[in-house]
Design an enzyme around this catalytic site. Structure first.
Site, short mmCIF file in Angstrom:
data_model
loop_
_atom_site.label_atom_id
_atom_site.label_comp_id
_atom_site.label_asym_id
_atom_site.label_seq_id
_atom_site.Cartn_x
_atom_site.Cartn_y
_atom_site.Cartn_z
CG HIS A 189 21.29 0.55 19.04
ND1 HIS A 189 20.41 -0.52 19.14
CD2 HIS A 189 21.89 0.43 17.84
CE1 HIS A 189 20.49 -1.23 18.04
NE2 HIS A 189 21.37 -0.68 17.23
CG ASN A 229 13.97 6.51 22.02
OD1 ASN A 229 13.70 5.53 22.72
ND2 ASN A 229 13.28 6.82 20.95
NE ARG A 264 6.16 5.31 23.62
CZ ARG A 264 5.30 4.34 23.82
NH1 ARG A 264 4.08 4.41 23.36
NH2 ARG A 264 5.65 3.26 24.48
CE LYS A 274 7.31 3.96 28.26
NZ LYS A 274 8.02 2.72 28.07
CG HIS A 295 17.37 4.51 24.62
ND1 HIS A 295 17.30 5.30 25.75
CD2 HIS A 295 16.72 3.36 24.94
CE1 HIS A 295 16.64 4.65 26.70
NE2 HIS A 295 16.28 3.48 26.24
CE LYS A 328 7.99 2.31 21.67
NZ LYS A 328 9.39 2.76 21.57
CG HIS A 339 18.39 -1.59 27.41
ND1 HIS A 339 18.65 -1.10 26.13
CD2 HIS A 339 17.37 -0.83 27.89
CE1 HIS A 339 17.82 -0.11 25.87
NE2 HIS A 339 17.04 0.08 26.93
CD GLU A 363 15.80 2.76 30.69
OE1 GLU A 363 15.27 3.82 30.33
OE2 GLU A 363 16.36 1.98 29.89
CD GLU A 378 9.45 6.06 19.73
OE1 GLU A 378 9.10 5.21 20.55
OE2 GLU A 378 10.57 6.10 19.19
NE ARG A 413 -8.32 -12.00 12.63
CZ ARG A 413 -9.01 -13.10 12.37
NH1 ARG A 413 -9.94 -13.52 13.20
NH2 ARG A 413 -8.77 -13.78 11.28
#
Ligand SMILES: NC(=O)c1ccc[n+]([C@@H]2O[C@H](COP(=O)([O-])OP(=O)(O)OC[C@H]3O[C@@H](n4cnc5c(N)ncnc54)[C@H](O)[C@@H]3O)[C@@H](O)[C@H]2O)c1
Length: 370
Positions: free
Chosen positions: A256, A249, A245, A231, A252, A147, A270, A189, A241, A125
């Site tokens: 994507h 993206n 935040r 960041k 993105h 993340k 990516h 990035e 987010e 946990r």
């Protein structure tokens, strides 16, 4: 060589942590990690490519700090982020007899970082973990912000948790062994941070970006530092987010769609998709009259100059029907209620979230994009 180390604090209350940036940090890892330990046990998780270069140095550093350690070396590549590999990894870690005081240490790129973070979030946990990112993308992006996650056949990163590391050691010396294409994908990035909200940083990259890509220590440390700081600041203001935040993206949603069209394969990394996606975001914004053509061409010019893809034709994607790309875009997980949300620029250094983008104009734009 300038061996200076920069330190940055990610301000998240009781979950706050430091990011150290500089060369030779793996050699110092044992001493840095020892301060955080409740029990002197660490489990290193790495991948085959990275372990070949840096595992021994990290093990030596942990031993020198009297930390007992085990290592799990995963296959390199995105397929390692699936449930099956994760199940095996979890069993292996538990087999070492861990308890709540054990520290996991991620030594690798974003794949290793995401998987290790998810293991840390879920095993017993929740146990502590440290990130030692070894790709430029991981140093400026995936290791910061908490993340974590793994992939399923339904999509990428669909099983995961927000879970912060205790420490990030961005050893810029490790980037020397990174394949050039991976390095440039990470550079995209870095450019993104300038475009989102720091025009001065973008202008600096126009001058010093070549030094960054040639791994000159001072330029590289500064670029990683400014990227992480931005960041960290954005994440500290919006950890889950729900607001700003989302600006991270930029590029993105377009990217994507291109990644989906190329089957998330090595045909398009990516970061390369993000580069092309940012060019499309600027071009689309220019078509909507939101941003100047000058800014759009500066963005394309800079990315192209560094060797990143900036035209669909370079990937043979210029004949992809616009509706196909739109379908991919509306399956992007950032889409709410079937509408397309885009991060668009007002100028270099200023972006905003456009919910409900005008789909007819978007279709027309994509149909003509070359
Ligand atoms: N958590 C987040 O916020 C976040 C953000 C962006 C991306 N990601 C995730 O990150 C992953 C991509 O990360 P990545 O681009 O670092 O890919 P990666 O971890 O697959 O690394 C790229 C390749 O470089 C190799 N490598 C890594 N470091 C090296 C080094 N120093 N020398 C030689 N080879 C090295 C790896 O073995 C791999 O083959 C994706 O799964 C993506 O979903 C997560």
């Amino acid at each position: 060589m300038n061996d200076e180390i920069e330190k940055l604090r990610v301000d998240l209350g009781e979950r706050a942590y430091d990011i150290l940036i500089g060369p030779r940090l793996i050699e110092r890892a044992g001493a840095e990690i020892a301060r955080l330990l409740r029990r002197r046990q660490a489990i290193i998780i790495s991948d085959e490519n990275v372990a070949g270069h840096y595992l021994t140095a990290l093990q030596d550093s942990l031993s020198a700090a009297a930390i007992s350690h085990h290592a799990v070396v995963l296959p390199s590549g995105e397929q390692t982020k699936d449930l099956e590999h994760f199940g095996r990894l979890a069993q292996e870690i538990l087999g070492f007899g861990i308890d709540r005081g054990t520290m996991l240490v991620a030594l690798g790129g974003g794949v290793v970082g995401d998987v290790t973070g998810f293991a840390a979030a879920t095993l017993l946990r929740g146990i502590d973990f440290v990130q030692i990112p070894t790709t430029l993308l991981a140093q400026v992006d995936s290791s910061v912000g908490g993340k974590t996650g793994i992939n399923t056949p339904h999509g990428k990163n669909l099983i995961g948790a927000f879970y912060q590391p205790r420490l990030v050691l961005a050893d810029i010396g490790t980037l020397g062994s990174l394949p050039r294409r991976e390095l440039l994908a990470g550079y995209a990035e870095i450019v993104k941070y300038g475009l989102i909200r720091d025009a001065e940083f973008f202008a600096w990259l126009e001058v010093e970006g070549s030094a960054v890509c040639e791994l000159a220590n001072d330029a590289l440390r500064r670029a990683v530092m400014i990227s992480c700081a931005m960041k960290a600041e954005i994440v500290a203001g919006d950890e889950r987010e729900e607001g700003d935040r989302a600006l991270l993206n930029l590029g993105h949603t377009f990217g994507h769609a291109l990644e989906a069209e190329t089957g998330f394969s090595a045909r398009l990394l990516h970061g390369e998709a993000v580069a092309l996606g940012m060019v499309l975001a600027f071009d689309f914004a220019a078509r909507l009259g939101l941003v100047s053509l000058d800014d759009a061409s500066r963005v394309r010019g800079h990315l192209a100059d560094k060797g990143l893809p900036t035209r669909l034709a370079q990937l043979g994607l210029n004949r992809t029907p616009a509706d196909r790309l739109m379908a991919h875009m509306s399956k992007d997980k950032k889409v709410r209620d079937g509408r397309i949300t885009l991060i668009l620029p007002r100028r270099i250094g200023e972006t905003f979230v456009m919910r409900d983008a005008p789909v007819d104009q978007l279709r027309g734009f994509l149909a003509e994009a070359a």
